[in-house]
Design a protein around this motif. Structure first.
Motif, PDB file in Angstrom:
ATOM      1  N   THR A  71      24.579  60.621  29.015  1.00  0.00           N
ATOM      2  CA  THR A  71      23.835  61.261  27.934  1.00  0.00           C
ATOM      3  C   THR A  71      24.534  62.510  27.416  1.00  0.00           C
ATOM      4  OG1 THR A  71      22.411  62.347  29.561  1.00  0.00           O
ATOM      5  CG2 THR A  71      21.597  60.304  28.576  1.00  0.00           C
ATOM      6  N   THR A  72      25.260  63.202  28.278  1.00  0.00           N
ATOM      7  CA  THR A  72      26.044  64.348  27.822  1.00  0.00           C
ATOM      8  C   THR A  72      27.219  63.876  26.972  1.00  0.00           C
ATOM      9  OG1 THR A  72      25.398  65.574  29.800  1.00  0.00           O
ATOM     10  CG2 THR A  72      27.285  66.412  28.571  1.00  0.00           C
ATOM     11  N   ALA A  73      27.852  62.786  27.394  1.00  0.00           N
ATOM     12  CA  ALA A  73      28.996  62.246  26.647  1.00  0.00           C
ATOM     13  C   ALA A  73      28.603  61.756  25.260  1.00  0.00           C
ATOM     14  CB  ALA A  73      29.641  61.110  27.439  1.00  0.00           C
ATOM     15  N   TRP A 111      32.799  59.831  21.688  1.00  0.00           N
ATOM     16  CA  TRP A 111      31.690  58.981  22.073  1.00  0.00           C
ATOM     17  C   TRP A 111      31.920  57.502  21.776  1.00  0.00           C
ATOM     18  CZ3 TRP A 111      28.401  57.567  25.230  1.00  0.00           C
ATOM     19  CH2 TRP A 111      27.425  56.639  24.921  1.00  0.00           C
ATOM     20  N   GLU A 112      32.470  57.165  20.639  1.00  0.00           N
ATOM     21  CA  GLU A 112      32.618  55.746  20.280  1.00  0.00           C
ATOM     22  C   GLU A 112      33.457  54.988  21.302  1.00  0.00           C
ATOM     23  OE1 GLU A 112      31.017  53.858  18.001  1.00  0.00           O
ATOM     24  OE2 GLU A 112      29.842  55.658  17.626  1.00  0.00           O
ATOM     25  N   LEU A 113      34.534  55.592  21.772  1.00  0.00           N
ATOM     26  CA  LEU A 113      35.363  54.948  22.798  1.00  0.00           C
ATOM     27  C   LEU A 113      34.603  54.830  24.119  1.00  0.00           C
ATOM     28  CD1 LEU A 113      38.861  56.546  22.151  1.00  0.00           C
ATOM     29  CD2 LEU A 113      38.152  54.190  21.701  1.00  0.00           C
ATOM     30  N   LEU A 114      33.883  55.873  24.474  1.00  0.00           N
ATOM     31  CA  LEU A 114      33.097  55.840  25.700  1.00  0.00           C
ATOM     32  C   LEU A 114      31.987  54.801  25.613  1.00  0.00           C
ATOM     33  CD1 LEU A 114      32.846  59.640  26.428  1.00  0.00           C
ATOM     34  CD2 LEU A 114      34.158  57.944  27.712  1.00  0.00           C
ATOM     35  N   GLU A 126      30.497  53.954  39.702  1.00  0.00           N
ATOM     36  CA  GLU A 126      31.187  55.151  40.186  1.00  0.00           C
ATOM     37  C   GLU A 126      32.576  55.252  39.560  1.00  0.00           C
ATOM     38  OE1 GLU A 126      32.117  57.545  44.324  1.00  0.00           O
ATOM     39  OE2 GLU A 126      31.510  55.445  44.450  1.00  0.00           O
ATOM     40  N   ARG A 127      33.257  54.132  39.442  1.00  0.00           N
ATOM     41  CA  ARG A 127      34.586  54.130  38.814  1.00  0.00           C
ATOM     42  C   ARG A 127      34.472  54.550  37.338  1.00  0.00           C
ATOM     43  NH1 ARG A 127      36.588  49.341  40.364  1.00  0.00           N
ATOM     44  NH2 ARG A 127      37.543  50.373  42.118  1.00  0.00           N
ATOM     45  N   LEU A 128      33.489  53.994  36.622  1.00  0.00           N
ATOM     46  CA  LEU A 128      33.265  54.372  35.222  1.00  0.00           C
ATOM     47  C   LEU A 128      32.972  55.864  35.116  1.00  0.00           C
ATOM     48  CD1 LEU A 128      32.801  53.353  32.237  1.00  0.00           C
ATOM     49  CD2 LEU A 128      30.386  53.139  32.871  1.00  0.00           C
ATOM     50  N   LEU A 129      32.153  56.365  36.012  1.00  0.00           N
ATOM     51  CA  LEU A 129      31.810  57.785  36.031  1.00  0.00           C
ATOM     52  C   LEU A 129      33.050  58.653  36.269  1.00  0.00           C
ATOM     53  CD1 LEU A 129      29.664  60.096  36.205  1.00  0.00           C
ATOM     54  CD2 LEU A 129      29.533  59.577  38.663  1.00  0.00           C
ATOM     55  N   ASP A 130      33.827  58.302  37.295  1.00  0.00           N
ATOM     56  CA  ASP A 130      34.987  59.114  37.686  1.00  0.00           C
ATOM     57  C   ASP A 130      36.146  59.026  36.703  1.00  0.00           C
ATOM     58  OD1 ASP A 130      33.621  59.917  39.947  1.00  0.00           O
ATOM     59  OD2 ASP A 130      34.672  58.539  41.294  1.00  0.00           O
ATOM     60  N   GLU A 131      36.374  57.848  36.156  1.00  0.00           N
ATOM     61  CA  GLU A 131      37.572  57.633  35.347  1.00  0.00           C
ATOM     62  C   GLU A 131      37.371  57.829  33.850  1.00  0.00           C
ATOM     63  OE1 GLU A 131      39.117  53.787  36.422  1.00  0.00           O
ATOM     64  OE2 GLU A 131      39.438  54.398  38.514  1.00  0.00           O
ATOM     65  N   GLN A 132      36.127  57.677  33.368  1.00  0.00           N
ATOM     66  CA  GLN A 132      35.937  57.754  31.924  1.00  0.00           C
ATOM     67  C   GLN A 132      34.878  58.757  31.493  1.00  0.00           C
ATOM     68  OE1 GLN A 132      35.938  53.983  29.891  1.00  0.00           O
ATOM     69  NE2 GLN A 132      37.071  53.053  31.568  1.00  0.00           N
ATOM     70  N   LEU A 133      33.692  58.677  32.070  1.00  0.00           N
ATOM     71  CA  LEU A 133      32.613  59.544  31.587  1.00  0.00           C
ATOM     72  C   LEU A 133      32.859  61.014  31.912  1.00  0.00           C
ATOM     73  CD1 LEU A 133      29.486  57.340  32.404  1.00  0.00           C
ATOM     74  CD2 LEU A 133      30.552  57.727  30.167  1.00  0.00           C
ATOM     75  N   THR A 134      33.059  61.329  33.178  1.00  0.00           N
ATOM     76  CA  THR A 134      33.218  62.732  33.559  1.00  0.00           C
ATOM     77  C   THR A 134      34.428  63.394  32.902  1.00  0.00           C
ATOM     78  OG1 THR A 134      32.058  62.319  35.639  1.00  0.00           O
ATOM     79  CG2 THR A 134      33.361  64.334  35.511  1.00  0.00           C
ATOM     80  N   PRO A 135      35.611  62.751  32.880  1.00  0.00           N
ATOM     81  CA  PRO A 135      36.761  63.408  32.228  1.00  0.00           C
ATOM     82  C   PRO A 135      36.559  63.690  30.737  1.00  0.00           C
ATOM     83  CG  PRO A 135      37.506  61.604  33.616  1.00  0.00           C
ATOM     84  CD  PRO A 135      36.007  61.510  33.543  1.00  0.00           C
ATOM     85  N   ALA A 136      35.646  62.991  30.084  1.00  0.00           N
ATOM     86  CA  ALA A 136      35.413  63.194  28.649  1.00  0.00           C
ATOM     87  C   ALA A 136      34.554  64.425  28.367  1.00  0.00           C
ATOM     88  CB  ALA A 136      34.745  61.960  28.047  1.00  0.00           C
ATOM     89  N   LEU A 137      33.986  65.006  29.406  1.00  0.00           N
ATOM     90  CA  LEU A 137      33.075  66.139  29.236  1.00  0.00           C
ATOM     91  C   LEU A 137      33.818  67.466  29.297  1.00  0.00           C
ATOM     92  CD1 LEU A 137      30.240  64.936  31.646  1.00  0.00           C
ATOM     93  CD2 LEU A 137      30.431  64.560  29.170  1.00  0.00           C
ATOM     94  N   GLU A 138      33.196  68.494  28.737  1.00  0.00           N
ATOM     95  CA  GLU A 138      33.727  69.840  28.878  1.00  0.00           C
ATOM     96  C   GLU A 138      33.613  70.262  30.338  1.00  0.00           C
ATOM     97  OE1 GLU A 138      32.155  72.646  26.122  1.00  0.00           O
ATOM     98  OE2 GLU A 138      32.373  71.282  24.425  1.00  0.00           O
ATOM     99  N   GLU A 139      34.430  71.224  30.733  1.00  0.00           N
ATOM    100  CA  GLU A 139      34.503  71.624  32.146  1.00  0.00           C
ATOM    101  C   GLU A 139      33.140  71.987  32.734  1.00  0.00           C
ATOM    102  OE1 GLU A 139      35.858  72.027  35.842  1.00  0.00           O
ATOM    103  OE2 GLU A 139      37.057  71.250  34.176  1.00  0.00           O
TER     104      GLU A 139
END
Length: 142
Positions: free
Chosen positions: A13-15, A21-24, A92-105
């Motif tokens: 939801t943050t992403a 966003w479209e890629l995510l 977990e892989r989706l979270l670690d590899e795509q969602l979390t890295p797309a967010l601000e620190e």
């Protein structure tokens, strides 16, 4: 509720409010397609609609709506993952590899704070702090 589901619902939801966003969204829909292909198209439609809600909530500072969106996606993910370790591992892989890295620190830190990962080897005295209220001390070696 599983901590990966909690973190993924928050990250997703943050992403929704990020420029990538479209890629995510395509990654999330593709992930969903693997496990529940019959629902993937509807998930894409729902994500489009909720993207608008998330941006509006962020722009207006509507934290109640933001939390409602997080809760909604946590529940959806919980239903998909519940009792299926393979789906959880892929989330977990989706979270670690795509969602979390797309967010601000700062948002990355908030998401990471929901997941406690600890690996312990040997017989050292270990203290694990989770949040601010839980402590675990391993017994000293004999």
């Amino acid at each position: 509720m599983d901590e990966i589901v909690l973190a993924a619902g928050t990250a997703l939801t943050t992403a929704m409010t990020t420029s990538g966003w479209e890629l995510l969204k395509a990654s999330v829909v593709g992930w969903w397609q693997r496990f529940h292909p019959e629902d993937a198209e509807q998930v894409g439609t729902d994500l489009d609609r909720l993207h608008q809600d998330a941006v509006a909530a962020r722009d207006s500072g509507d934290t109640v709506l933001q939390e409602a969106l997080v809760s909604d996606w946590r529940l959806r993910l919980h239903r998909l993952v519940n009792g299926n370790p393979e789906v959880r591992d892929e989330l977990e892989r989706l979270l670690d590899e795509q969602l979390t890295p797309a967010l601000e620190e700062s948002d990355q830190q908030r998401v990471r704070s929901l997941v406690q990962k600890t690996n312990v080897a040997g017989s050292n005295n270990i203290t694990v702090v989770s949040g601010r209220d839980t402590r675990y001390n391993s017994p000293p070696s004999a």
